[in-house]
Design a protein around this motif. Structure first.
Motif, mmCIF file in Angstrom:
data_model
loop_
_atom_site.group_PDB
_atom_site.id
_atom_site.type_symbol
_atom_site.label_atom_id
_atom_site.label_comp_id
_atom_site.label_asym_id
_atom_site.label_seq_id
_atom_site.Cartn_x
_atom_site.Cartn_y
_atom_site.Cartn_z
ATOM 1 N N SER A 141 0.849 -1.184 0.000
ATOM 2 C CA SER A 141 0.000 0.000 0.000
ATOM 3 C C SER A 141 0.882 1.231 0.000
ATOM 4 C CB SER A 141 -0.884 -0.003 1.252
ATOM 5 O OG SER A 141 -0.099 0.279 2.395
ATOM 6 N N PRO A 142 0.329 2.418 -0.340
ATOM 7 C CA PRO A 142 1.143 3.634 -0.391
ATOM 8 C C PRO A 142 1.797 3.980 0.936
ATOM 9 C CG PRO A 142 -0.946 3.957 -1.514
ATOM 10 C CD PRO A 142 -1.039 2.643 -0.790
ATOM 11 N N ASP A 143 1.307 3.400 2.038
ATOM 12 C CA ASP A 143 1.837 3.750 3.349
ATOM 13 C C ASP A 143 2.821 2.715 3.875
ATOM 14 O OD1 ASP A 143 1.851 5.738 5.294
ATOM 15 O OD2 ASP A 143 0.553 4.580 6.618
ATOM 16 N N GLU A 144 3.277 1.794 2.995
ATOM 17 C CA GLU A 144 4.236 0.785 3.403
ATOM 18 C C GLU A 144 5.596 1.065 2.780
ATOM 19 O OE1 GLU A 144 2.489 -2.835 2.062
ATOM 20 O OE2 GLU A 144 1.452 -3.203 3.937
ATOM 21 N N PRO A 145 6.687 0.899 3.553
ATOM 22 C CA PRO A 145 8.013 1.128 2.990
ATOM 23 C C PRO A 145 8.421 0.019 2.036
ATOM 24 C CG PRO A 145 8.201 0.307 5.233
ATOM 25 C CD PRO A 145 6.739 0.533 4.980
ATOM 26 N N THR A 146 9.190 0.354 1.002
ATOM 27 C CA THR A 146 9.758 -0.626 0.084
ATOM 28 C C THR A 146 11.223 -0.277 -0.113
ATOM 29 O OG1 THR A 146 9.164 0.708 -1.839
ATOM 30 C CG2 THR A 146 7.551 -0.915 -1.113
ATOM 31 N N ASP A 147 11.940 -1.022 -0.961
ATOM 32 C CA ASP A 147 13.341 -0.726 -1.205
ATOM 33 C C ASP A 147 13.504 0.717 -1.642
ATOM 34 O OD1 ASP A 147 14.200 -3.264 -0.566
ATOM 35 O OD2 ASP A 147 13.891 -4.014 -2.593
ATOM 36 N N ALA A 148 14.566 1.364 -1.146
ATOM 37 C CA ALA A 148 14.741 2.800 -1.334
ATOM 38 C C ALA A 148 14.696 3.230 -2.790
ATOM 39 C CB ALA A 148 16.058 3.243 -0.689
ATOM 40 N N VAL A 149 15.611 2.715 -3.590
ATOM 41 C CA VAL A 149 15.700 3.186 -4.965
ATOM 42 C C VAL A 149 14.432 2.862 -5.745
ATOM 43 C CG1 VAL A 149 16.906 2.876 -7.156
ATOM 44 C CG2 VAL A 149 18.202 3.186 -5.059
ATOM 45 N N SER A 150 13.890 1.664 -5.549
ATOM 46 C CA SER A 150 12.682 1.273 -6.263
ATOM 47 C C SER A 150 11.550 2.256 -6.017
ATOM 48 C CB SER A 150 12.245 -0.130 -5.828
ATOM 49 O OG SER A 150 13.248 -1.070 -6.093
ATOM 50 N N ASN A 151 11.453 2.741 -4.798
ATOM 51 C CA ASN A 151 10.346 3.609 -4.424
ATOM 52 C C ASN A 151 10.667 5.090 -4.575
ATOM 53 O OD1 ASN A 151 7.650 3.824 -3.440
ATOM 54 N ND2 ASN A 151 8.436 4.444 -1.448
ATOM 55 N N LEU A 152 11.936 5.461 -4.468
ATOM 56 C CA LEU A 152 12.301 6.873 -4.408
ATOM 57 C C LEU A 152 12.798 7.460 -5.718
ATOM 58 C CD1 LEU A 152 14.192 6.946 -0.974
ATOM 59 C CD2 LEU A 152 11.785 7.447 -1.418
ATOM 60 N N VAL A 153 13.235 6.623 -6.647
ATOM 61 C CA VAL A 153 13.851 7.146 -7.867
ATOM 62 C C VAL A 153 12.883 8.002 -8.675
ATOM 63 C CG1 VAL A 153 13.302 5.175 -9.352
ATOM 64 C CG2 VAL A 153 15.382 6.521 -9.769
ATOM 65 N N LYS A 154 11.581 7.773 -8.526
ATOM 66 C CA LYS A 154 10.612 8.577 -9.280
ATOM 67 C C LYS A 154 10.629 10.043 -8.859
ATOM 68 C CE LYS A 154 6.750 7.476 -6.157
ATOM 69 N NZ LYS A 154 5.419 6.809 -6.061
ATOM 70 N N TYR A 155 11.158 10.321 -7.664
ATOM 71 C CA TYR A 155 11.212 11.707 -7.194
ATOM 72 C C TYR A 155 12.453 12.451 -7.700
ATOM 73 C CZ TYR A 155 7.656 9.956 -3.983
ATOM 74 O OH TYR A 155 6.528 9.377 -3.447
ATOM 75 N N VAL A 156 13.378 11.726 -8.333
ATOM 76 C CA VAL A 156 14.580 12.352 -8.893
ATOM 77 C C VAL A 156 14.712 11.947 -10.361
ATOM 78 C CG1 VAL A 156 15.829 12.640 -6.725
ATOM 79 C CG2 VAL A 156 15.971 10.464 -7.924
ATOM 80 N N PRO A 157 13.760 12.333 -11.189
ATOM 81 C CA PRO A 157 13.723 11.864 -12.579
ATOM 82 C C PRO A 157 14.872 12.408 -13.421
ATOM 83 C CG PRO A 157 12.136 13.630 -12.258
ATOM 84 C CD PRO A 157 12.664 13.283 -10.889
ATOM 85 N N ASP A 158 15.120 11.727 -14.523
ATOM 86 C CA ASP A 158 16.158 12.175 -15.451
ATOM 87 C C ASP A 158 15.755 13.462 -16.168
ATOM 88 O OD1 ASP A 158 17.706 10.000 -14.821
ATOM 89 O OD2 ASP A 158 17.171 8.835 -16.599
ATOM 90 N N THR A 159 14.457 13.704 -16.264
ATOM 91 C CA THR A 159 13.982 14.867 -17.009
ATOM 92 C C THR A 159 13.031 15.711 -16.172
ATOM 93 O OG1 THR A 159 14.132 13.628 -19.094
ATOM 94 C CG2 THR A 159 12.811 15.641 -19.101
ATOM 95 N N ILE A 160 13.382 16.969 -15.972
ATOM 96 C CA ILE A 160 12.502 17.979 -15.387
ATOM 97 C C ILE A 160 12.610 19.202 -16.287
ATOM 98 C CG2 ILE A 160 12.022 19.488 -13.423
ATOM 99 C CD1 ILE A 160 13.208 17.432 -11.584
ATOM 100 N N ALA A 161 11.498 19.689 -16.783
ATOM 101 C CA ALA A 161 11.515 20.823 -17.705
ATOM 102 C C ALA A 161 12.233 22.014 -17.083
ATOM 103 C CB ALA A 161 10.084 21.210 -18.079
ATOM 104 N N GLY A 162 13.227 22.535 -17.800
ATOM 105 C CA GLY A 162 13.957 23.700 -17.330
ATOM 106 C C GLY A 162 15.190 23.382 -16.509
ATOM 107 N N TYR A 163 15.531 22.082 -16.384
ATOM 108 C CA TYR A 163 16.672 21.687 -15.558
ATOM 109 C C TYR A 163 17.446 20.558 -16.231
ATOM 110 C CZ TYR A 163 14.073 24.278 -12.037
ATOM 111 O OH TYR A 163 13.391 25.263 -11.366
ATOM 112 N N SER A 164 18.752 20.526 -15.984
ATOM 113 C CA SER A 164 19.612 19.451 -16.475
ATOM 114 C C SER A 164 19.949 18.526 -15.313
ATOM 115 C CB SER A 164 20.899 20.037 -17.068
ATOM 116 O OG SER A 164 21.839 19.021 -17.363
ATOM 117 N N ALA A 165 19.556 17.258 -15.421
ATOM 118 C CA ALA A 165 19.786 16.294 -14.346
ATOM 119 C C ALA A 165 21.267 16.004 -14.187
ATOM 120 C CB ALA A 165 19.031 15.003 -14.636
#
Length: 274
Positions: A141-165
């Motif tokens: 469920s959204p309130d359960e912890p999972t492996d860090a990268v699997s769950n957190l990588v979506k918050y640091v995407p390769d592409t954000i408009a106006g920024y170079s990753a």
């Protein structure tokens, strides 16, 4: 805020001027290439290089990420899954053996340590249904912890408009990435995401983090999620919680006032919150 501040200093933008100011184009050092991350939160391979480019060309360069489960953690995940099945079946001896093998490879892996302590203390631990690194037995469920990268990588995407990753710093419970703005009054964006135990813990972490940004502090809504905006010196931040995850979006003002970066920080945070 020590972890976030340290991460920011570790990836701070390096700038240089060629010749006399105003005579030649300003250049910046950017990273380009690929970073390979393990689902357990380790950088397996850093294939990035630093290049000096004209400031106007920053948008042409960025770092991409690739997520894998390295052989060591594939084995850990399998052992952990076997331990959970043994716990569910009431075979605590087998469960203890599997958990000991897990801890020998990774002392901080998921619930292995606490489960083994329960077994050693004569208790039957609750099976972890989120599964090991090689797969999940059920969808958490959204309130359960999972492996860090699997769950957190979506918050640091390769592409954000106006920024170079740019580069990534990861550990079993958090991930940090910096970005170079391609325009505007900011010269650095740092996104930090941390996995906590549950939504209550995430709120407590937000309450702690916001104390480092007391100026112009205000509650904000990021999409449908609660958050906070504040300023410290030349830094502006938007922090929001997403279930058990705390996400910080920090911008550094190269000119003007940090409070004027609120709209830019909110825009990035909204994109991450979905």
């Amino acid at each position: 805020m020590k972890r976030l501040a340290s991460a920011f200093l570790a990836v701070i933008l390096v700038t240089s001027l060629l010749g006399t100011a105003g005579c030649k184009p300003r250049t910046v050092t950017v990273k380009t290439g690929e970073i390979v991350l393990c689902t357990a939160g380790e950088v397996v391979e850093d294939k990035t290089t630093d290049v000096k480019v004209p400031e106007k060309d920053v948008a042409k360069y960025s770092v991409t990420t690739r997520i894998i489960t390295c052989p060591d953690h594939q084995n850990v995940g399998s052992l952990y899954d076997e331990a959970q099945k043994a716990i569910a079946a009431g075979d605590l001896k087998t469960a203890a053996d599997k958990l000991k093998a897990v801890l020998a490879l990774n002392p901080d892996y998921k619930n292995a340590s606490s489960q083994l302590s329960d077994i050693d203390g004569g208790k039957t631990p609750t099976p972890d249904t989120t599964g090991g690194s090689t797969g999940t037995t059920t969808t958490p469920s959204p309130d359960e912890p999972t492996d860090a990268v699997s769950n957190l990588v979506k918050y640091v995407p390769d592409t954000i408009a106006g920024y170079s990753a740019q580069g990534i710093i990861a550990d079993p419970a958090s991930i940090t990435r910096n970005y170079l703005p391609t325009s505007g009054n900011a010269d650095q964006l740092v996104i930090f995401a941390e996995q906590t135990v549950d939504a209550k813990s995430a709120q407590a972490t937000l309450d702690t983090l916001k104390q480092s940004y007391p100026t112009s502090g205000a509650a904000v809504t990021v999409g449908s999620k609660s958050g906070y905006f504040g300023v410290r010196d030349t830094f502006a931040v938007v922090i929001f919680i997403d279930g058990p995850v705390v996400v910080s979006v920090e911008l550094h003002a190269k000119t003007g006032k940090a409070v004027d970066l609120k709209d830019a920080a909110m825009k990035v945070a909204a994109a991450l919150a979905g």
